[in-house]
Motif scaffolding. Structure first.
Motif, PDB file in Angstrom:
ATOM      1  N   VAL A  64     -22.896 -12.449   9.780  1.00 36.31           N
ATOM      2  CA  VAL A  64     -23.558 -11.838  10.936  1.00 36.31           C
ATOM      3  C   VAL A  64     -24.732 -10.994  10.438  1.00 36.31           C
ATOM      4  O   VAL A  64     -24.577 -10.171   9.532  1.00 36.31           O
ATOM      5  N   SER A  65     -25.899 -11.211  11.044  1.00 31.61           N
ATOM      6  CA  SER A  65     -27.090 -10.462  10.628  1.00 31.61           C
ATOM      7  C   SER A  65     -26.958  -8.986  11.011  1.00 31.61           C
ATOM      8  O   SER A  65     -26.168  -8.625  11.889  1.00 31.61           O
ATOM      9  N   ASP A  66     -27.744  -8.137  10.355  1.00 29.31           N
ATOM     10  CA  ASP A  66     -27.732  -6.706  10.674  1.00 29.31           C
ATOM     11  C   ASP A  66     -28.128  -6.465  12.125  1.00 29.31           C
ATOM     12  O   ASP A  66     -27.572  -5.598  12.791  1.00 29.31           O
ATOM     13  N   ALA A  67     -29.095  -7.233  12.621  1.00 32.52           N
ATOM     14  CA  ALA A  67     -29.536  -7.076  14.009  1.00 32.52           C
ATOM     15  C   ALA A  67     -28.403  -7.401  14.972  1.00 32.52           C
ATOM     16  O   ALA A  67     -28.155  -6.666  15.933  1.00 32.52           O
ATOM     17  N   ASP A  68     -27.709  -8.513  14.716  1.00 40.88           N
ATOM     18  CA  ASP A  68     -26.589  -8.886  15.590  1.00 40.88           C
ATOM     19  C   ASP A  68     -25.426  -7.916  15.441  1.00 40.88           C
ATOM     20  O   ASP A  68     -24.743  -7.604  16.416  1.00 40.88           O
ATOM     21  N   ALA A  69     -25.196  -7.435  14.229  1.00 34.21           N
ATOM     22  CA  ALA A  69     -24.092  -6.507  13.986  1.00 34.21           C
ATOM     23  C   ALA A  69     -24.279  -5.199  14.729  1.00 34.21           C
ATOM     24  O   ALA A  69     -23.315  -4.550  15.116  1.00 34.21           O
ATOM     25  N   GLY A  70     -25.518  -4.805  14.945  1.00 33.11           N
ATOM     26  CA  GLY A  70     -25.794  -3.541  15.613  1.00 33.11           C
ATOM     27  C   GLY A  70     -26.050  -3.659  17.102  1.00 33.11           C
ATOM     28  O   GLY A  70     -26.287  -2.663  17.776  1.00 33.11           O
ATOM     29  N   HIS A  71     -26.001  -4.876  17.644  1.00 35.97           N
ATOM     30  CA  HIS A  71     -26.271  -5.064  19.071  1.00 35.97           C
ATOM     31  C   HIS A  71     -25.184  -4.367  19.890  1.00 35.97           C
ATOM     32  O   HIS A  71     -23.999  -4.617  19.690  1.00 35.97           O
ATOM     33  N   PRO A  72     -25.562  -3.474  20.806  1.00 40.52           N
ATOM     34  CA  PRO A  72     -24.575  -2.649  21.504  1.00 40.52           C
ATOM     35  C   PRO A  72     -23.654  -3.385  22.474  1.00 40.52           C
ATOM     36  O   PRO A  72     -22.562  -2.903  22.767  1.00 40.52           O
ATOM     37  N   SER A  73     -24.039  -4.556  22.960  1.00 39.91           N
ATOM     38  CA  SER A  73     -23.201  -5.217  23.962  1.00 39.91           C
ATOM     39  C   SER A  73     -22.396  -6.402  23.436  1.00 39.91           C
ATOM     40  O   SER A  73     -21.671  -7.035  24.189  1.00 39.91           O
ATOM     41  N   THR A  74     -22.510  -6.714  22.149  1.00 38.29           N
ATOM     42  CA  THR A  74     -21.731  -7.823  21.592  1.00 38.29           C
ATOM     43  C   THR A  74     -21.051  -7.395  20.298  1.00 38.29           C
ATOM     44  O   THR A  74     -21.542  -6.540  19.574  1.00 38.29           O
TER      45      THR A  74
END
Length: 136
Positions: free
Chosen positions: A46-56
């Motif tokens: 999982v990318s850092d951007a996806d890991a930090g996404h608040p709703s997923t």
């Protein structure tokens, strides 16, 4: 009467797991557990951007010894490190909100799997016993 030391430092979630070990249908313990935050390991892919996404939240899935698939979550960093020492990232998520969005199918939830108070709940049990709508 003296209280064992472990209860002084135990989180409410861990005390709830201890209570559930004695009575798996304890409604007060299930409520405390559902309202607690848990650590969800972030899978390596999982990318850092996806890991930090608040709703997923990307759910890591492990295969249990009996062949079932389960998502491991933890009540503390020490519990996480005890089972998955190589994991370097995690998300702190309200368990009730996670359960409210739990996928259908046979995916179980395992809380503190490597500890004596660990608990595995079926997919149906997660949705029926722990789901609490998350309020933003």
């Amino acid at each position: 009467m003296e209280t064992p030391t472990r209860h002084h430092t135990a989180t409410p979630a861990r005390r709830a797991l201890d209570a559930l070990a004695g009575n798996s249908e304890d409604p007060a313990a299930l409520d405390v557990l559902a309202r607690s935050d848990v650590l969800v390991p972030v899978p390596d892919d999982v990318s850092d951007a996806d890991a930090g996404h608040p709703s997923t939240v990307a759910l890591p899935v492990l295969q249990e010894p009996d062949g079932r698939e389960a998502v491991p979550v933890f009540t503390s960093e020490s519990e996480l490190a005890g089972l998955l020492p190589a994991v370097s990232r995690y998300r702190l998520v309200p368990l009730g909100a996670l359960a409210d969005q739990w996928p259908t199918g046979d995916l179980a939830l395992t809380i503190d799997a490597a500890s004596p108070h660990g608990l595995t709940i079926t997919s149906e049990g997660v949705r029926n016993l722990l789901a609490r709508p998350y309020e933003y």
